[in-house]
Design a protein around this motif. Structure first.
Motif, PDB file in Angstrom:
ATOM      1  N   UNK A 170       0.781  -1.223   0.015  1.00  0.00           N
ATOM      2  CA  UNK A 170      -0.046   0.029   0.004  1.00  0.00           C
ATOM      3  C   UNK A 170       0.811   1.328   0.139  1.00  0.00           C
ATOM      4  N   UNK A 171       1.836   1.240   0.767  1.00  0.00           N
ATOM      5  CA  UNK A 171       2.901   2.441   0.991  1.00  0.00           C
ATOM      6  C   UNK A 171       3.440   2.692  -0.351  1.00  0.00           C
ATOM      7  N   UNK A 172       4.190   1.640  -0.930  1.00  0.00           N
ATOM      8  CA  UNK A 172       5.112   1.696  -2.093  1.00  0.00           C
ATOM      9  C   UNK A 172       4.119   2.156  -3.476  1.00  0.00           C
ATOM     10  N   UNK A 173       2.786   1.345  -3.451  1.00  0.00           N
ATOM     11  CA  UNK A 173       1.997   1.727  -4.721  1.00  0.00           C
ATOM     12  C   UNK A 173       1.249   2.774  -4.540  1.00  0.00           C
ATOM     13  N   UNK A 174       1.173   3.423  -3.409  1.00  0.00           N
ATOM     14  CA  UNK A 174       0.866   4.994  -3.227  1.00  0.00           C
ATOM     15  C   UNK A 174       1.821   5.813  -3.791  1.00  0.00           C
ATOM     16  N   UNK A 175       2.866   5.754  -3.411  1.00  0.00           N
ATOM     17  CA  UNK A 175       4.058   6.640  -3.893  1.00  0.00           C
ATOM     18  C   UNK A 175       4.352   6.577  -5.372  1.00  0.00           C
ATOM     19  N   UNK A 176       4.066   5.229  -5.838  1.00  0.00           N
ATOM     20  CA  UNK A 176       4.347   5.197  -7.132  1.00  0.00           C
ATOM     21  C   UNK A 176       3.410   5.746  -7.853  1.00  0.00           C
ATOM     22  N   UNK A 177       2.174   5.795  -7.437  1.00  0.00           N
ATOM     23  CA  UNK A 177       0.841   6.508  -8.101  1.00  0.00           C
ATOM     24  C   UNK A 177       1.200   8.039  -7.859  1.00  0.00           C
ATOM     25  N   UNK A 178       1.442   8.652  -6.793  1.00  0.00           N
ATOM     26  CA  UNK A 178       1.483  10.070  -6.547  1.00  0.00           C
ATOM     27  C   UNK A 178       2.461  10.812  -7.062  1.00  0.00           C
ATOM     28  N   UNK A 179       3.671   9.934  -7.357  1.00  0.00           N
ATOM     29  CA  UNK A 179       4.633  10.504  -8.375  1.00  0.00           C
ATOM     30  C   UNK A 179       4.392  10.426  -9.809  1.00  0.00           C
ATOM     31  N   UNK A 180       3.195   9.679 -10.384  1.00  0.00           N
ATOM     32  CA  UNK A 180       2.797   9.355 -11.589  1.00  0.00           C
ATOM     33  C   UNK A 180       4.309   8.702 -12.262  1.00  0.00           C
ATOM     34  N   UNK A 181       4.774   7.856 -11.685  1.00  0.00           N
ATOM     35  CA  UNK A 181       5.875   6.927 -12.112  1.00  0.00           C
ATOM     36  C   UNK A 181       5.378   6.190 -13.514  1.00  0.00           C
ATOM     37  N   UNK A 182       5.973   5.902 -14.404  1.00  0.00           N
ATOM     38  CA  UNK A 182       5.964   5.498 -15.767  1.00  0.00           C
ATOM     39  C   UNK A 182       6.204   4.166 -15.737  1.00  0.00           C
ATOM     40  N   UNK A 183       5.305   3.115 -16.073  1.00  0.00           N
ATOM     41  CA  UNK A 183       5.623   1.805 -16.103  1.00  0.00           C
ATOM     42  C   UNK A 183       6.529   1.694 -17.493  1.00  0.00           C
ATOM     43  N   UNK A 184       7.666   0.803 -17.492  1.00  0.00           N
ATOM     44  CA  UNK A 184       8.270   0.518 -18.397  1.00  0.00           C
ATOM     45  C   UNK A 184       8.768  -0.658 -18.875  1.00  0.00           C
ATOM     46  N   UNK A 185       8.282  -1.799 -17.809  1.00  0.00           N
ATOM     47  CA  UNK A 185       8.700  -3.040 -18.165  1.00  0.00           C
ATOM     48  C   UNK A 185       7.947  -4.083 -17.116  1.00  0.00           C
TER      49      UNK A 185
END
Lengths: 263, 277
Positions: free
Chosen positions: A32-47
């Motif tokens: 939950x913590x890491x997914x939230x950060x991933x989402x809020x930073x708008x990280x781009x999926x690359x693989x």
């Protein structure tokens, strides 16, 4: 260089990246913590890590019609940090079986090596008996001296200081990835978050927020966790309402004068 | 790692029926005061479901790939003890053989227990399998007759000496026959009597002079534990009759044929079902 068992949609140029890796675990703290950060930073999926050698497929059948088999996912994301180390995320939605944990971890470390990852971060819940009074604490364990210094610099307690414990363990991928990273000379940190034992099997825990806040602080990110807090609060509320409904049903079915007491 | 002298022998044992393999190798290691000299990297070959933390540092658990060496007048003995079977048996055995090549191992001895129809009340029998015909004559000197015929899934030990054949390394698998009706029902129960019998044969083959009196007490204790368990089963006269039949066969020198452990287990299961009947 082509990585086996890894599908890359693009090859981002990353500057001294950190890898944040998370899988479902106790209280879903890490995920939950890491997914939230991933989402809020708008990280781009690359693989993604191709699942075929690490997982067995699942099938769904609806009204006699079978769907294409599905596999658990281990997706890769990146975020370019203008003010510091770039971030990579590896987010998995299921833990593999013990026979495959090391293999999967080692494969992810192949990716980390390929992108010259400087450090791996994971998280885990630290379950305590009874109720927790006051703030939930976060403390860390490491794979190397440099990471230990890093935690001290950012005023994060170590496990031995917080719990006066010399020995412990981390089960599952949130631990094994660090062990695999260490074997290949990549530093690592696991942030433990305190959690009452009663929350171990629940999908929502306030511990996710304290871990996320700590990560944001030590990585010097500008991310607000208000939404995460609301998500957790709402989730806990729904669980409470569900358990209330079950209690009423239970009493109705098994209590005095209930249907099973007819004779 | 150094190149070793010519007469170097490798002894391999696992936690198998009656815990014979692990007991024999561990006893040998302790008695000879063999020193740890190498650790194989076996990550990926065994299940790993977590990491250890000590003094705030994380590390993978040990995979048990440690090797111990004792140097004697006639040569070196290297000992490997495996606690659980690896997921990748073939790959694991190839790794052991790569090491055996580097260390110029002359012969591999594997030691372990095997479920058979032998009574717990009689002197343990040792059977063997070899990977070279000439070794059959060698084993006759130690009173071990070879006659096993089998085709099916392989144990770790069988796989290792079978693969060793490809590399021209001699291999002898020594099996201590353990009573299936005890150890299939209680897998964690060791059989020190069988372990001791196998140790004596192995020590003789390796030309080791060992005083085994220190394990006599353990053997007595082990026999009492097994007897206690069997006495519970013997309350059924049918089972008592079964053991008597095994004793009769043993005394009449009927060779216990190699039977798949699943068939032996079904035999006990059917007996117990009739008992519950």
């Amino acid at each position: 260089m082509k990585l086996k068992q890894v599908k890359l949609y693009k090859e981002p140029k990353l500057e001294e990246p950190y890898l944040l890796a998370a899988w479902p675990g106790m209280g879903m703290v890490a995920l939950r913590a890491f997914s939230y950060l991933n989402r809020k930073l708008n990280a781009e999926e690359f693989g993604e890590i191709e699942p075929y050698d690490f997982f067995d497929p699942e099938v769904s059948i609806r009204d006699g019609l079978i769907d294409v088999p599905e596999f658990p996912e281990n997706k890769l994301f990146y975020w370019k940090n203008e003010k510091g180390n770039d971030l990579m995320f590896c987010i998995g939605n299921e833990q593999p079986s013990p026979e495959n944990e090391y293999k999967l971890a080692d494969k992810i470390v192949d990716v980390a090596k390929h992108f010259r990852v400087k450090r791996v971060y994971t998280s885990a819940a630290f379950a305590l008996g009874g109720h927790l009074l006051g703030e939930r604490r976060v403390f860390g364990v490491v794979t190397d001296r440099e990471s230990k210094q890093y935690l001290k610099k950012h005023r994060v307690m170590l496990l031995s200081e917080a719990m006066q414990m010399k020995e412990a363990g981390i089960s599952g991928m949130n631990g094994v990835i660090l062990g695999a990273a260490r074997e290949r000379c990549i530093g690592g940190i696991c942030l433990f978050g305190e959690m009452p034992e009663a929350e171990v099997r629940l999908p929502y825990s306030k511990t996710s927020k304290v871990v996320c806040d700590t990560l944001i602080r030590i990585l010097e990110l500008k991310v607000d966790t208000q939404e995460l807090e609301e998500e957790i609060t709402q989730g806990i509320k729904e669980l409470e309402q569900q358990s209330l409904r079950y209690t009423v049903d239970y009493k109705d079915l098994f209590g005095k004068g209930g249907k099973t007491n007819e004779h | 790692m150094n190149t070793e002298p010519k007469n170097t022998y490798l002894v391999v044992g696992w936690a198998d029926p009656g815990l014979v393999g692990i007991k024999v190798t561990n006893y040998l290691k302790e008695k000879l005061n063999a020193k740890e000299f190498y650790e194989m990297d076996l990550h990926g070959l065994f299940s790993v479901s977590g990491v250890m933390i000590k003094d705030d540092y994380v590390s993978l658990p040990p995979t048990g790939g440690r090797l111990y060496r004792w140097s004697g007048k006639d040569g070196d003995i290297i000992i490997f003890m495996g606690s659980e079977w690896p997921n990748q048996a073939y790959e694991f055995n190839e790794k052991i053989l790569d090491l055996a090549d580097q260390l110029k191992i002359k012969r591999i001895y594997t030691v372990g227990g095997i479920y058979t129809r032998v009574p717990h009340t009689r002197k343990p029998r040792i059977s063997a399998v070899v990977n070279k015909s000439e070794l059959k004559r060698y084993l006759k000197v130690y009173g071990i007759e070879l006659g096993m015929d089998y085709h099916g899934p392989s144990s770790m030990n069988g796989c290792l000496i079978g693969l060793a054949k490809n590399r021209g390394i001699e291999g002898i698998s020594l099996w201590g026959e353990v009573p299936h009706y005890v150890h299939q029902l209680v897998p964690q129960l060791p059989n020190p009597k069988v372990s001791q019998a196998l140790l004596k044969v192995l020590a003789s083959m390796l030309n080791l002079r060992i005083d085994f009196s220190d394990i006599d007490r353990e053997t007595e204790y082990g026999e009492r534990a097994i007897e206690k368990f069997v006495n519970q089963l013997k309350q059924d006269p049918g089972f008592k009759g079964y053991i008597e039949e095994l004793e009769k066969n043993y005394d009449e020198y009927i060779v216990s044929e190699s039977v798949e452990s699943e068939e032996l287990f079904k035999e006990i299961e059917n007996f117990l079902k009739k008992k519950e009947g």
